[in-house]
Scaffold this active site. Structure first.
Site, mmCIF file in Angstrom:
data_model
loop_
_atom_site.group_PDB
_atom_site.id
_atom_site.type_symbol
_atom_site.label_atom_id
_atom_site.label_comp_id
_atom_site.label_asym_id
_atom_site.label_seq_id
_atom_site.Cartn_x
_atom_site.Cartn_y
_atom_site.Cartn_z
ATOM 1 N N LYS A 30 32.206 64.500 -73.081
ATOM 2 C CA LYS A 30 30.799 64.103 -72.943
ATOM 3 C C LYS A 30 30.264 63.390 -74.199
ATOM 4 C CE LYS A 30 29.635 67.687 -69.532
ATOM 5 N NZ LYS A 30 28.692 68.784 -69.179
ATOM 6 N N TYR B 133 26.574 63.502 -60.324
ATOM 7 C CA TYR B 133 25.913 64.811 -60.354
ATOM 8 C C TYR B 133 24.989 65.028 -59.147
ATOM 9 C CZ TYR B 133 27.580 66.049 -65.047
ATOM 10 O OH TYR B 133 28.355 66.410 -66.129
ATOM 11 N N PHE C 159 17.202 70.696 -64.288
ATOM 12 C CA PHE C 159 17.747 69.975 -65.437
ATOM 13 C C PHE C 159 18.376 68.631 -65.060
ATOM 14 C CE2 PHE C 159 21.006 73.097 -64.053
ATOM 15 C CZ PHE C 159 22.080 72.236 -63.792
ATOM 16 N N THR D 218 29.833 77.549 -69.413
ATOM 17 C CA THR D 218 28.899 76.415 -69.489
ATOM 18 C C THR D 218 28.025 76.500 -70.737
ATOM 19 O OG1 THR D 218 28.822 76.434 -67.075
ATOM 20 C CG2 THR D 218 27.108 75.174 -68.203
ATOM 21 N N ASN E 24 27.487 70.160 -73.908
ATOM 22 C CA ASN E 24 28.560 71.159 -73.971
ATOM 23 C C ASN E 24 29.959 70.540 -73.918
ATOM 24 O OD1 ASN E 24 28.549 70.501 -71.294
ATOM 25 N ND2 ASN E 24 28.159 72.561 -70.520
ATOM 26 N N HIS F 55 33.220 68.219 -69.258
ATOM 27 C CA HIS F 55 33.072 68.546 -67.847
ATOM 28 C C HIS F 55 34.457 68.808 -67.288
ATOM 29 C CE1 HIS F 55 32.320 68.185 -63.529
ATOM 30 N NE2 HIS F 55 33.409 67.435 -63.498
ATOM 31 N N GLU G 122 36.156 63.653 -57.477
ATOM 32 C CA GLU G 122 35.726 63.150 -58.792
ATOM 33 C C GLU G 122 36.754 62.168 -59.371
ATOM 34 O OE1 GLU G 122 34.824 66.711 -61.033
ATOM 35 O OE2 GLU G 122 33.059 67.120 -59.805
HETATM 36 P P1 RTP Z 1 30.468 70.795 -65.751
HETATM 37 O O1 RTP Z 1 30.042 70.565 -64.317
HETATM 38 O O2 RTP Z 1 29.871 69.792 -66.716
HETATM 39 O O3 RTP Z 1 31.927 70.966 -65.924
HETATM 40 O O4 RTP Z 1 29.854 72.176 -66.219
HETATM 41 P P2 RTP Z 1 29.731 73.524 -65.431
HETATM 42 O O5 RTP Z 1 30.414 73.446 -64.106
HETATM 43 O O6 RTP Z 1 30.149 74.581 -66.390
HETATM 44 O O7 RTP Z 1 28.175 73.601 -65.233
HETATM 45 P P3 RTP Z 1 27.247 73.152 -63.989
HETATM 46 O O8 RTP Z 1 26.508 74.361 -63.529
HETATM 47 O O9 RTP Z 1 28.057 72.375 -62.998
HETATM 48 O O10 RTP Z 1 26.202 72.189 -64.695
HETATM 49 C C1 RTP Z 1 26.561 70.849 -64.956
HETATM 50 C C2 RTP Z 1 26.111 70.474 -66.337
HETATM 51 O O11 RTP Z 1 24.700 70.442 -66.397
HETATM 52 C C3 RTP Z 1 24.273 70.808 -67.696
HETATM 53 N N1 RTP Z 1 23.400 71.970 -67.586
HETATM 54 N N2 RTP Z 1 22.255 72.046 -68.187
HETATM 55 N N3 RTP Z 1 19.735 72.907 -69.117
HETATM 56 C C4 RTP Z 1 20.443 73.717 -68.333
HETATM 57 O O12 RTP Z 1 20.078 74.830 -68.022
HETATM 58 C C5 RTP Z 1 21.737 73.239 -67.870
HETATM 59 N N4 RTP Z 1 22.566 73.911 -67.071
HETATM 60 C C6 RTP Z 1 23.631 73.095 -66.888
HETATM 61 C C7 RTP Z 1 25.511 71.105 -68.516
HETATM 62 O O13 RTP Z 1 25.875 69.912 -69.206
HETATM 63 C C8 RTP Z 1 26.525 71.439 -67.455
HETATM 64 O O14 RTP Z 1 27.828 71.266 -67.920
HETATM 65 MG MG MG Z 2 30.052 71.879 -62.690
#
Ligand code: RTP
Ligand code: MG
Length: 140
Positions: A11, A51, A59, A93, A114, A117, A128
Site C-alpha cells: 500500500k 473496494y 471508512f 488489520t 496498514n 492488502h 482480484e
Molecule cells: P485488506 O482487505 O486491505 O487486506 O485488509 P483486511 O481484509 O484486513 O481489512 P478489511 O476489513 O477488508 O478492510 C479493508 C481496508 O480498509 C481499511 N480500514 N480502515 N478506518 C477503519 O476503521 C478501517 N477499517 C479498515 C484498512 O486499510 C483495511 O486493510
Molecule cells: Mg479485506
C-alpha cells in the site's frame, strides 16, 4: 497441500517509506513466491471498483483517498495454501492487534495505513488477480 495463488497490494504507506523490498522479503520468507508484480498509481475508479464490497462502510471514502494517495505494488503470490499463508504473515488489520513478526506489526502505521492488502478467500483472490493482471503477465 495444494499450491495456489493469492493477490497482494503493497500500500501507499509502504511505497512512501521505500519498504517494497522489505515487505516482499517477508512474503518470500513466509514461503510465498512473487509470480507477477507491477508498480501502479491507482485511479479513483480503480480503487472504488476494487473496494466495492466496502462501499457502505463508513471508512470507504478515506480508504479510496488513501489507496490513491501514492503508488502501490500489486502482486500475485504463489505457494502452498497461498491465501491463508499470506493472511498469516500480514497479521491483523489493526496493527495494534497484529502478532509479533507479522508485516503489519512490523511496519503498519494505523488501521488504515496498514502496509499490505491480501485476498480473504480463494474466490476473491481469483477475482482480484483478474482485476489487475492479464494471464500472460503471470509467470509461475
Ligand atoms: P485488506 O482487505 O486491505 O487486506 O485488509 P483486511 O481484509 O484486513 O481489512 P478489511 O476489513 O477488508 O478492510 C479493508 C481496508 O480498509 C481499511 N480500514 N480502515 N478506518 C477503519 O476503521 C478501517 N477499517 C479498515 C484498512 O486499510 C483495511 O486493510
Ligand atoms: Mg479485506
Amino acid at each position: 497441500m495444494a499450491v495456489t495463488r493469492t493477490f497482494s497490494i503493497i500500500k501507499p504507506d509502504a511505497t512512501r517509506r521505500n519498504l517494497t523490498g522489505a515487505v516482499t522479503k517477508m512474503l518470500e520468507d513466509a514461503g510465498l513466491r512473487v509470480v507477477a508484480s507491477k508498480r501502479i498509481h491507482m485511479t479513483r475508479e480503480q480503487a472504488e471498483g476494487f473496494y466495492a464490497v466496502h462501499k457502505e462502510r463508513p471508512f470507504f471514502g478515506e480508504l479510496v483517498e488513501f489507496m490513491t494517495s501514492g503508488p502501490v505494488v500489486v502482486q500475485v503470490l504463489e505457494g502452498e495454501n497461498a491465501m491463508q499463508r499470506n493472511r498469516d504473515v500480514m497479521g491483523a488489520t489493526n496493527p495494534a492487534d497484529a502478532a509479533e513478526g507479522t508485516i503489519r506489526k512490523t511496519f503498519a502505521e494505523s488501521i488504515e495505513a496498514n502496509t499490505v492488502h491480501g485476498s480473504d478467500s480463494d474466490e476473491n483472490a481469483a477475482i482480484e488477480i483478474a482485476y489487475f493482471f492479464k494471464p500472460e503477465e503471470i509467470v509461475g
